[in-house]
Design an enzyme around this catalytic site. Structure first.
Site, PDB file in Angstrom:
ATOM      1  N   SER A  10      29.592  53.249  10.932  1.00 19.59           N
ATOM      2  CA  SER A  10      28.931  52.664   9.766  1.00 19.59           C
ATOM      3  C   SER A  10      27.597  53.331   9.449  1.00 19.59           C
ATOM      4  O   SER A  10      27.099  53.228   8.321  1.00 19.59           O
ATOM      5  CB  SER A  10      28.718  51.159   9.972  1.00 19.59           C
ATOM      6  N   SER A 133      26.541  58.882  25.190  1.00 26.57           N
ATOM      7  CA  SER A 133      25.809  58.119  26.195  1.00 26.57           C
ATOM      8  C   SER A 133      24.318  58.183  25.855  1.00 26.57           C
ATOM      9  O   SER A 133      23.945  58.043  24.692  1.00 26.57           O
ATOM     10  CB  SER A 133      26.111  58.670  27.598  1.00 26.57           C
ATOM     11  N   TYR A 147      20.392  48.281  28.794  1.00 26.46           N
ATOM     12  CA  TYR A 147      21.023  49.373  28.046  1.00 26.46           C
ATOM     13  C   TYR A 147      21.235  50.587  28.949  1.00 26.46           C
ATOM     14  O   TYR A 147      22.324  51.172  28.980  1.00 26.46           O
ATOM     15  CB  TYR A 147      20.141  49.747  26.853  1.00 26.46           C
ATOM     16  N   LYS A 151      24.850  52.498  30.239  1.00 28.40           N
ATOM     17  CA  LYS A 151      25.146  53.919  30.078  1.00 28.40           C
ATOM     18  C   LYS A 151      25.392  54.589  31.432  1.00 28.40           C
ATOM     19  O   LYS A 151      26.277  55.454  31.559  1.00 28.40           O
ATOM     20  CB  LYS A 151      23.995  54.620  29.350  1.00 28.40           C
TER      21      LYS A 151
END
Length: 285
Positions: A10, A133, A147, A151
Site C-alpha cells: 500500500s 528485515s 520490533y 526481526k
C-alpha cells in the site's frame, strides 16, 4: 513472464518494490490488507501489476491467496515478504495485544507466506524467497525492542530455511535496511499510558530521534532496487545490508563486544543521560 508476489504494497518499500519488478518485466501480484483504501494511482504506468487483498496474519487468507495466484499463473518465481508492523515503546510498557500484533505480522506472517509458496517452488525447480528485515535485527534498540526481536526471530528461522531448501533450487535472503524516507515515522505515536509511564521522558526522546532518522534517511527506492537485484541472482548471500548507516552500524557492532558494545549502544541511542539518572538529554544534544 516470471511472477512475483509482494506483500505490504500500500505504500513505502512494498509499493516501490512492486513498481520496480513490474518495470523490469515481471508479472507482479501486489498484496495489501485493504486495496479499497489505497491510492489507485500508485502503480500507474508501472507495467503488469495485479492488486489483491491479503492479511498475512490470517492463515486461511494466506493459503487462499497463494492458491489463487498459482491457479491463475501456474507458478510463483519470487516471494517478497515486505508486510510488517513497527510499534515503538519500552518493553515493559508494550500492551500484550501490541506484542502479539508485531509477532503475528513480522514473524508468523512471513513464515506463513514462505511455507505456503515452497511446495510450488520445489515442483518448479526453484525460486526466491526474499524478506525485508531490518538492521535492528542485530541489536536491541531502545524503545524498539519488540520490533527488533521480531526481526531477529524471523531472520533466524529464515537462515535455517535457507540451507534446508537449497537443494531444491530455492534461494532465501533477507534485506536489512537502515533508516529510509518511507513516511513510516508519521505513524509513530505514544499512547496515553506510555505518556504516564516511568519511561515517558526516555520514550519521548527516542521517538523524536527515530523521527529524525527517518526524515534524514535514504531513498527507499534503494531497497526496492536491492530486492530486484537479489531476485536475479542465482546464488545470493543470505543477508544484505542496505544503506550507509546500516552498513556502518553493522560493522561497528561486529567489532564490539562486552563493554565496547554497551558503550556503542549507549552512544548510538543517545541515552547516557537516562542511564545516569538525569532529567533530560540536554547535555548530549
Amino acid at each position: 513472464m516470471k511472477t512475483v508476489l509482494v506483500t505490504g504494497c500500500s505504500s513505502g518499500f512494498g509499493a516501490l518494490t512492486a513498481r520496480a519488478f513490474a518495470e523490469a518485466g515481471y508479472r507482479v501480484v501486489a498484496t495489501m490488507r485493504d486495496p479499497a483504501g489505497t491510492d489507485p494511482g500508485i502503480f500507474a504506468g508501472a507495467g503488469t501489476i495485479e492488486v489483491r487483498a491479503l492479511d498475512v496474519t490470517d492463515g486461511d487468507d494466506v493459503a487462499a491467496c497463494v492458491a489463487a495466484v498459482l491457479a491463475d499463473h501456474g507458478r510463483i518465481d519470487v516471494l517478497v515478504n515486505n508486510a510488517g508492523v513497527h510499534l515503538l515503546g519500552a518493553v515493559e510498557d508494550m500492551a500484550e495485544a501490541d506484542l502479539e500484533t508485531v509477532m503475528r505480522t513480522n514473524f508468523f506472517g512471513v513464515l506463513a507466506l514462505s511455507r505456503a509458496v515452497l511446495p510450488a517452488m520445489r515442483r518448479s525447480g526453484g525460486g526466491h524467497i526474499l524478506t525485508v528485515s531490518s538492521v535492528g535485527s542485530r541489536v536491541g534498540r531502545v524503545m524498539d525492542g519488540i520490533y527488533c526481536a521480531s526481526k531477529a526471530a524471523v531472520e533466524s528461522a529464515l537462515e535455517a530455511m535457507c540451507y534446508e531448501v537449497a537443494r531444491f533450487g530455492v534461494r532465501v535472503a533477507v534485506v536489512c535496511p537502515g533508516a529510509f524516507r518511507t513516511g513510516i515515522d508519521r505513524n509513530f505515536t505514544l499512547s496515553d499510558a506510555q505518556a504516564r509511564s516511568p519511561y515517558a521522558a526516555l520514550q519521548r526522546y527516542r521517538l523524536e530521534r527515530v523521527r529524525e532518522a527517518c526524515r534524514d534517511g535514504g531513498d527507499p527506492a534503494e531497497v526496492a532496487a536491492a530486492l530486484l537485484r537479489i531476485a536475479g541472482d542465482p546464488a545470493p548471500a543470505f543477508r544484505h545490508l542496505v544503506g550507509d548507516k546500516a552498513i556502518a552500524l553493522d560493522a561497528a557492532l561486529s567489532a564490539a563486544d562486552g563493554e565496547a558494545r554497551a558503550e556503542l549502544l549507549t552512544r548510538f541511542s543517545g541515552i547516557g543521560w537516562w542511564i545516569a539518572g538525569a532529567a533530560g538529554p540536554e547535555a548530549e544534544r
